[in-house]
Motif scaffolding. Structure first.
Motif, PDB file in Angstrom:
ATOM      1  N   LYS A  11       0.873  -1.174   0.000  1.00  0.00           N
ATOM      2  CA  LYS A  11       0.000   0.000   0.000  1.00  0.00           C
ATOM      3  C   LYS A  11       0.912   1.227   0.000  1.00  0.00           C
ATOM      4  N   ILE A  12       0.868   1.972  -1.094  1.00  0.00           N
ATOM      5  CA  ILE A  12       1.823   3.053  -1.304  1.00  0.00           C
ATOM      6  C   ILE A  12       1.110   4.400  -1.356  1.00  0.00           C
ATOM      7  N   MET A  13       1.662   5.375  -0.614  1.00  0.00           N
ATOM      8  CA  MET A  13       1.137   6.738  -0.582  1.00  0.00           C
ATOM      9  C   MET A  13       2.271   7.710  -0.923  1.00  0.00           C
ATOM     10  N   PRO A  14       2.370   8.166  -2.171  1.00  0.00           N
ATOM     11  CA  PRO A  14       3.424   9.114  -2.504  1.00  0.00           C
ATOM     12  C   PRO A  14       3.112  10.517  -1.984  1.00  0.00           C
ATOM     13  N   THR A  15       4.161  11.226  -1.624  1.00  0.00           N
ATOM     14  CA  THR A  15       4.058  12.661  -1.360  1.00  0.00           C
ATOM     15  C   THR A  15       5.142  13.331  -2.186  1.00  0.00           C
ATOM     16  N   GLY A  16       4.756  14.326  -2.943  1.00  0.00           N
ATOM     17  CA  GLY A  16       5.696  14.991  -3.844  1.00  0.00           C
ATOM     18  C   GLY A  16       5.519  14.462  -5.249  1.00  0.00           C
ATOM     19  N   GLY A  17       4.870  15.270  -6.095  1.00  0.00           N
ATOM     20  CA  GLY A  17       4.702  14.878  -7.484  1.00  0.00           C
ATOM     21  C   GLY A  17       3.290  14.555  -7.886  1.00  0.00           C
ATOM     22  N   VAL A  18       2.393  14.384  -6.904  1.00  0.00           N
ATOM     23  CA  VAL A  18       0.985  14.115  -7.234  1.00  0.00           C
ATOM     24  C   VAL A  18       0.217  15.431  -7.139  1.00  0.00           C
ATOM     25  N   ASP A  19      -0.313  15.871  -8.275  1.00  0.00           N
ATOM     26  CA  ASP A  19      -1.058  17.121  -8.311  1.00  0.00           C
ATOM     27  C   ASP A  19      -2.556  16.853  -8.170  1.00  0.00           C
ATOM     28  N   PRO A  20      -3.314  17.845  -7.667  1.00  0.00           N
ATOM     29  CA  PRO A  20      -4.757  17.640  -7.477  1.00  0.00           C
ATOM     30  C   PRO A  20      -5.568  17.868  -8.752  1.00  0.00           C
ATOM     31  N   ASP A  21      -5.138  17.248  -9.839  1.00  0.00           N
ATOM     32  CA  ASP A  21      -5.910  17.343 -11.080  1.00  0.00           C
ATOM     33  C   ASP A  21      -6.150  15.936 -11.623  1.00  0.00           C
ATOM     34  N   ALA A  22      -7.150  15.804 -12.484  1.00  0.00           N
ATOM     35  CA  ALA A  22      -7.592  14.483 -12.945  1.00  0.00           C
ATOM     36  C   ALA A  22      -6.494  13.707 -13.657  1.00  0.00           C
ATOM     37  N   ALA A  23      -5.671  14.395 -14.459  1.00  0.00           N
ATOM     38  CA  ALA A  23      -4.628  13.703 -15.232  1.00  0.00           C
ATOM     39  C   ALA A  23      -3.562  13.111 -14.309  1.00  0.00           C
ATOM     40  N   SER A  24      -3.096  13.895 -13.340  1.00  0.00           N
ATOM     41  CA  SER A  24      -2.081  13.411 -12.395  1.00  0.00           C
ATOM     42  C   SER A  24      -2.643  12.284 -11.533  1.00  0.00           C
ATOM     43  N   ILE A  25      -3.874  12.454 -11.074  1.00  0.00           N
ATOM     44  CA  ILE A  25      -4.530  11.424 -10.261  1.00  0.00           C
ATOM     45  C   ILE A  25      -4.662  10.121 -11.046  1.00  0.00           C
ATOM     46  N   ALA A  26      -5.034  10.222 -12.315  1.00  0.00           N
ATOM     47  CA  ALA A  26      -5.179   9.018 -13.146  1.00  0.00           C
ATOM     48  C   ALA A  26      -3.848   8.291 -13.320  1.00  0.00           C
ATOM     49  N   ARG A  27      -2.769   9.048 -13.515  1.00  0.00           N
ATOM     50  CA  ARG A  27      -1.438   8.436 -13.686  1.00  0.00           C
ATOM     51  C   ARG A  27      -1.023   7.669 -12.433  1.00  0.00           C
ATOM     52  N   TRP A  28      -1.150   8.305 -11.297  1.00  0.00           N
ATOM     53  CA  TRP A  28      -0.665   7.718 -10.050  1.00  0.00           C
ATOM     54  C   TRP A  28      -1.574   6.600  -9.547  1.00  0.00           C
ATOM     55  N   PHE A  29      -2.877   6.867  -9.486  1.00  0.00           N
ATOM     56  CA  PHE A  29      -3.798   5.839  -8.983  1.00  0.00           C
ATOM     57  C   PHE A  29      -3.900   4.690  -9.967  1.00  0.00           C
ATOM     58  N   GLY A  30      -3.726   4.987 -11.243  1.00  0.00           N
ATOM     59  CA  GLY A  30      -3.690   3.930 -12.247  1.00  0.00           C
ATOM     60  C   GLY A  30      -2.491   3.015 -12.075  1.00  0.00           C
ATOM     61  N   ALA A  31      -1.406   3.549 -11.508  1.00  0.00           N
ATOM     62  CA  ALA A  31      -0.202   2.748 -11.254  1.00  0.00           C
ATOM     63  C   ALA A  31      -0.363   1.849 -10.032  1.00  0.00           C
ATOM     64  N   GLY A  32      -1.337   2.191  -9.146  1.00  0.00           N
ATOM     65  CA  GLY A  32      -1.598   1.303  -8.006  1.00  0.00           C
ATOM     66  C   GLY A  32      -1.495   1.909  -6.616  1.00  0.00           C
ATOM     67  N   ILE A  33      -1.328   3.255  -6.526  1.00  0.00           N
ATOM     68  CA  ILE A  33      -1.264   3.844  -5.182  1.00  0.00           C
ATOM     69  C   ILE A  33      -2.633   3.786  -4.514  1.00  0.00           C
ATOM     70  N   VAL A  34      -2.659   3.865  -3.172  1.00  0.00           N
ATOM     71  CA  VAL A  34      -3.934   3.846  -2.444  1.00  0.00           C
ATOM     72  C   VAL A  34      -4.326   5.230  -1.936  1.00  0.00           C
ATOM     73  N   ALA A  35      -3.332   6.139  -1.843  1.00  0.00           N
ATOM     74  CA  ALA A  35      -3.589   7.504  -1.386  1.00  0.00           C
ATOM     75  C   ALA A  35      -2.397   8.359  -1.795  1.00  0.00           C
ATOM     76  N   ALA A  36      -2.573   9.677  -1.714  1.00  0.00           N
ATOM     77  CA  ALA A  36      -1.488  10.588  -2.056  1.00  0.00           C
ATOM     78  C   ALA A  36      -1.485  11.774  -1.108  1.00  0.00           C
ATOM     79  N   GLY A  37      -0.311  12.105  -0.594  1.00  0.00           N
ATOM     80  CA  GLY A  37      -0.161  13.312   0.197  1.00  0.00           C
ATOM     81  C   GLY A  37      -0.042  14.510  -0.726  1.00  0.00           C
TER      82      GLY A  37
END
Length: 224
Positions: A162-188
């Motif tokens: 269960k991975i939660m990145p901080t740094g690099g995840v922006d609060p927009d749909a494109a960034s969210i799709a990239r990161w959550f699509g890769a398998g993260i469960v949450a983002a700081g």
């Protein structure tokens, strides 16, 4: 008062997907920002340990929230030694986050059954964190250690991570799709979610709207 155990805290973090990361020296500003984030759908919030007397400030804020907003789950970030973790645990920190992996902090938190999310930048560190009983790891700094490609690569041999990145995840749909699509469960998310401009202007409704938009973007992506 709700009982914030490990399972319920992890569930809250995963369900909201977006974890606001915030610090301000003024307790009233802190309370306004934290309440706005909670109204926006992110009731689990990471307050950062910044500078002298930060733990006293945290204690003041946490004590007030326990009276007025007991559903809010306030955790502490930027903790790099066991002594500091103990100071915050005694001031009602509900989870502890580090920029690095500190086994001594894991032991202190485990003794109190409080979730610990260590900063990891390699597969070996993620494996060590699991060995220390960490349910969720903070990928830090998220973009610099490989971004969504790194997450995807880790999830192959370690699908339980269960991975939660901080740094690099922006609060927009494109960034969210990239990161959550890769398998993260949450983002700081820090200053891009809770902007300095909004804080200085006291635009608590704007902060609430910003958080709600990000939380809803995660929910929309998950629904597909």
């Amino acid at each position: 008062m709700p009982h914030h155990d490990r399972a319920s805290i992890l569930t809250a973090l995963e369900s909201q997907g977006v974890v606001p990361v915030f610090y301000h020296a003024d307790p009233e500003v802190c309370l306004n920002v934290i309440r706005a984030a909670a109204k926006g759908g992110a009731r689990a919030i990471e307050f950062t340990n910044r500078g002298d007397f930060a733990c006293d400030l945290f204690g003041e804020v946490a004590r007030e929230l326990s009276r007025t907003d007991p559903d809010i789950i306030l955790g502490i970030g930027s903790v790099v030694e066991a002594g500091t973790a103990s100071l915050y645990l005694n001031r009602a920190a509900r989870f502890v986050v580090s920029p690095c992996l500190v086994p001594e902090v894991a032991k202190v938190c485990n003794r109190r059954l409080v979730p610990y999310f260590p900063g990891c930048g390699s597969v070996s560190e993620i494996g060590q964190a699991h060995e220390l009983g960490c349910d969720l790891v903070k990928l830090f700094p998220g973009a610099s250690v490989g971004g969504p490609d790194f997450v995807k690569a880790v999830m192959g041999p370690m699908p339980w991570a269960k991975i939660m990145p901080t740094g690099g995840v922006d609060p927009d749909a494109a960034s969210i799709a990239r990161w959550f699509g890769a398998g993260i469960v949450a983002a700081g998310m820090g200053s891009k979610l809770i902007t300095d401009k909004a804080v200085k202007a006291g635009d608590w409704a704007g902060i609430e709207a910003s958080v709600r938009q990000a939380v809803e973007a995660v929910a929309a992506f998950r629904k597909g």
